[in-house]
Write an enzyme that holds these catalytic residues in place. Structure first.
Site, PDB file in Angstrom:
ATOM      1  N   HIS A  55       1.043  -1.064   0.108  1.00 55.82           N
ATOM      2  CA  HIS A  55      -0.022   0.022  -0.094  1.00 55.82           C
ATOM      3  C   HIS A  55       0.772   1.151   0.031  1.00 55.82           C
ATOM      4  CE1 HIS A  55      -3.810   2.297   0.644  1.00 55.82           C
ATOM      5  NE2 HIS A  55      -3.165   2.994   1.516  1.00 55.82           N
ATOM      6  N   HIS A  57       0.896   5.430  -1.696  1.00 52.67           N
ATOM      7  CA  HIS A  57       0.519   6.700  -2.370  1.00 52.67           C
ATOM      8  C   HIS A  57       1.935   7.373  -2.743  1.00 52.67           C
ATOM      9  CE1 HIS A  57      -3.299   5.960  -0.854  1.00 52.67           C
ATOM     10  NE2 HIS A  57      -2.958   6.019   0.399  1.00 52.67           N
ATOM     11  N   GLN A  60       2.928  11.001  -2.068  1.00 52.77           N
ATOM     12  CA  GLN A  60       3.141  11.744  -0.789  1.00 52.77           C
ATOM     13  C   GLN A  60       4.458  11.721  -0.084  1.00 52.77           C
ATOM     14  OE1 GLN A  60       0.036  10.142   1.725  1.00 52.77           O
ATOM     15  NE2 GLN A  60      -1.694  10.351   0.245  1.00 52.77           N
ATOM     16  N   TYR A 120      -5.156   7.778  -6.601  1.00 55.66           N
ATOM     17  CA  TYR A 120      -6.290   8.411  -6.817  1.00 55.66           C
ATOM     18  C   TYR A 120      -6.461   9.845  -7.347  1.00 55.66           C
ATOM     19  CZ  TYR A 120      -4.734  10.174  -2.263  1.00 55.66           C
ATOM     20  OH  TYR A 120      -4.006  11.045  -1.215  1.00 55.66           O
ATOM     21  N   HIS A 206     -12.122   3.586  -2.844  1.00 52.78           N
ATOM     22  CA  HIS A 206     -11.383   4.259  -1.941  1.00 52.78           C
ATOM     23  C   HIS A 206     -11.461   3.950  -0.473  1.00 52.78           C
ATOM     24  CE1 HIS A 206     -10.104   7.360   0.781  1.00 52.78           C
ATOM     25  NE2 HIS A 206      -9.040   7.611   0.002  1.00 52.78           N
ATOM     26  N   ARG A 209     -16.608   5.658   2.931  1.00 60.52           N
ATOM     27  CA  ARG A 209     -16.891   6.830   3.162  1.00 60.52           C
ATOM     28  C   ARG A 209     -17.169   7.512   1.653  1.00 60.52           C
ATOM     29  NH1 ARG A 209     -11.859   9.511   3.608  1.00 60.52           N
ATOM     30  NH2 ARG A 209     -10.509   8.040   5.015  1.00 60.52           N
ATOM     31  N   HIS A 231      -9.532   1.137   1.750  1.00 67.76           N
ATOM     32  CA  HIS A 231      -8.985   1.730   3.055  1.00 67.76           C
ATOM     33  C   HIS A 231     -10.469   1.425   3.848  1.00 67.76           C
ATOM     34  CE1 HIS A 231      -6.758   5.282   1.057  1.00 67.76           C
ATOM     35  NE2 HIS A 231      -5.807   4.312   1.704  1.00 67.76           N
ATOM     36  N   GLU A 234      -9.853   3.115   9.376  1.00 65.50           N
ATOM     37  CA  GLU A 234      -8.616   3.805   9.970  1.00 65.50           C
ATOM     38  C   GLU A 234      -8.607   4.536  11.170  1.00 65.50           C
ATOM     39  OE1 GLU A 234      -6.812   5.894   6.839  1.00 65.50           O
ATOM     40  OE2 GLU A 234      -4.768   6.061   7.763  1.00 65.50           O
ATOM     41  N   HIS A 268      -5.550  -0.912   6.367  1.00 64.81           N
ATOM     42  CA  HIS A 268      -5.622  -0.640   7.770  1.00 64.81           C
ATOM     43  C   HIS A 268      -6.205  -1.486   8.718  1.00 64.81           C
ATOM     44  CE1 HIS A 268      -3.325   2.779   6.610  1.00 64.81           C
ATOM     45  NE2 HIS A 268      -4.526   3.527   5.897  1.00 64.81           N
ATOM     46  N   ASP A 319       2.379   3.335   2.708  1.00 64.64           N
ATOM     47  CA  ASP A 319       1.294   4.383   2.852  1.00 64.64           C
ATOM     48  C   ASP A 319       1.564   5.721   2.331  1.00 64.64           C
ATOM     49  OD1 ASP A 319      -1.387   5.226   2.869  1.00 64.64           O
ATOM     50  OD2 ASP A 319      -1.526   4.804   5.121  1.00 64.64           O
TER      51      ASP A 319
HETATM   52 ZN    ZN Z   1      -3.572   4.938   2.124  1.00 65.11          ZN
END
Ligand code: ZN
Length: 455
Positions: A55, A57, A60, A120, A206, A209, A231, A234, A268, A319
């Site tokens: 996992h 991204h 980031q 994403y 994703h 939510r 996800h 979390e 998570h 992550d």
């Molecule tokens: Zn993530």
């Protein structure tokens, strides 16, 4: 045809000494143990199978350390997310490729050979669709090709701002698709990884939510046999919202309303009851644990010891990439259990008393399953994806067998990883990625262009 000779190696069926390995077409052709080196063999210390980072991204990585300043209100996951959105919304295709390349270099240097990119940021900075829906994912594929890491691209479906299906906010403008647009994104993403060694495409709703039930059903339909990552649970705020809207907790709802099985990776799954833990274990899904990020974001502690005892499978992911370090992910996971339960060696077992060995094996198998790789471990016929440890490293002095892994995971392992190979090709030499200099130059230029306020 290449050949190596190792003082010791962790093979699919356990430790062996004086190991000779040959390769053909990127796969292990022969493995012989208790043999002498032959002329032409590349000689190394200890060989270990490479591990999958389930996992990430990648973009980031560019904001690592930027969200560690106290804000005017109480800081939380949600205030971190505001900083992350500001960064995400400034990153164009060039920057995406440059930042991802550095993240992948660091992953390989720490022993990760494959990465699951939970991707994403799809649209242009103003939110308009690119001509190629997989423009941004294609940049991740280009970074994977340059650095040699295996890529499981997991394009994300993002539809709503929260439970109840509210419209996405302006900070989410680059993430959003309807199910039809998402189907086109998946098609384009499959084209983008064509020709990549180890290239795969999975699907990624994703979170509960951000994806309403009908969206989730559409994604599962598209998946086929491919990995499905989500996800889940979390943050306590997410658990409370889910309870409010559905009457159930997130993992409870997911297990009851989606065909969760061995294709799935529940990323998570931090806040779970004993019944939810047992349900994940029974489903065969992998729990995608990201211990460094979960600590950094203040998520909570996943009950990993209970999960293993229930027969659960997990792997690890970097992550947010605030720090990319395989050994530290494994160490942080065990330490979180020790701090919560005031005990030691909580993730090992009577059969495998070594905690380092247990963590390495469980994360290796779980990571491979989660990223849709059919195999894990060094055996004839398997991919030649491996790393070597430098036996002259002081932390390894006097160690053998599982004690080597305990040293790698718990002691000072800086500089311990010497070489990393994927499909028989060497990408890390003397602890440094072969393209590190060029990648760092491009990364630095990209960050200078972004001019994110990081004082
Ligand atoms: Zn993530």
């Amino acid at each position: 045809m290449q050949s190596w000779w190792f003082e010791a190696a962790l093979l699919a069926d356990g430790w062996a000494e004086r190991v000779r390995m040959t390769e053909e077409g990127g796969r292990i052709a022969t493995l012989a143990t208790d043999v002498a080196a032959e002329p032409g063999d590349a000689r190394h210390g200890v060989a270990l199978p490479g591990i999958a980072n389930l996992h990430s991204h990648a973009f980031q990585r560019g904001m690592a350390g930027m969200a560690e300043r106290r804000g005017p209100d109480a800081d939380s996951f949600w205030t971190w997310r505001d900083v992350m959105y500001r960064f995400a919304n400034a990153v164009g295709p060039e920057e995406m490729e440059a930042i991802a390349a550095l993240a992948f270099v660091e992953m390989l240097e720490s022993g990760f050979v494959q990465v699951g990119e939970f991707h994403y940021v799809h649209h242009d900075v103003d939110g308009a669709a690119f001509a190629d829906p997989a423009e941004m994912g294609g940049r991740l594929a280009a970074a994977a090709a340059e650095t040699g890491i295996g890529l499981t691209l997991l394009p994300v479906l993002y539809m709503a701002s929260g439970f109840g299906g509210g419209a996405p906010g302006p900070g989410q403008r680059r993430f959003v698709h309807d199910p039809e647009g998402y189907a086109r994104l998946i098609e384009a993403s499959r084209r983008a990884v064509t020709g990549l060694d180890g290239g795969r495409v999975g699907v990624a709703p994703h979170s509960l939510r951000a994806v309403p039930p009908e969206g989730l059903a559409a994604v599962v339909e598209i998946a086929g046999d491919a990995p499905i990552h989500i996800h889940v649970a979390e943050q306590m705020g997410e658990v409370e919202d889910c309870l409010h809207h559905t009457g159930q907790r997130p993992v409870e709802w997911l297990l009851g309303n989606a065909p969760v099985d061995a294709r799935w990776c529940l990323v998570h799954a931090t806040h779970v009851t004993a019944a939810e833990l047992a349900g994940i274990a029974r489903s065969g899904a992998v729990a995608g644990l990201c211990p460094i990020t979960e600590a950094n974001l203040g998520d909570g502690i996943f009950p990993a010891a209970d999960f293993l005892a229930a027969g659960g499978r997990f792997g690890v992911g970097s992550d947010s990439n605030v720090l990319i370090d395989l050994a530290q992910e494994l160490r942080s996971l065990e330490y979180s259990q020790r701090l919560a339960r005031q005990g030691r060696n909580l993730l090992s077992s009577a059969e495998t008393p070594s905690t380092g060995r247990t963590l390495f094996d469980v994360a290796g198998r779980g990571g491979a399953q989660a990223l849709g790789m059919v195999e894990y471990g060094l055996a004839p016929g398997a991919r030649a994806d491996f790393l070597t440890l430098d036996c002259a490293h002081p932390t390894l002095a006097g160690r053998s067998g599982d004690a080597l892994l305990d040293a790698l995971v718990f002691a000072d392992s800086r500089g311990m990883i010497d070489g990393v190979w994927r499909g028989g090709r060497q990408w890390v030499r003397g602890g440094r990625h072969v393209a590190r200099e060029a990648v760092v130059r491009r990364y630095s230029a990209a960050l200078a262009r972004l001019r994110i306020d990081a004082r």
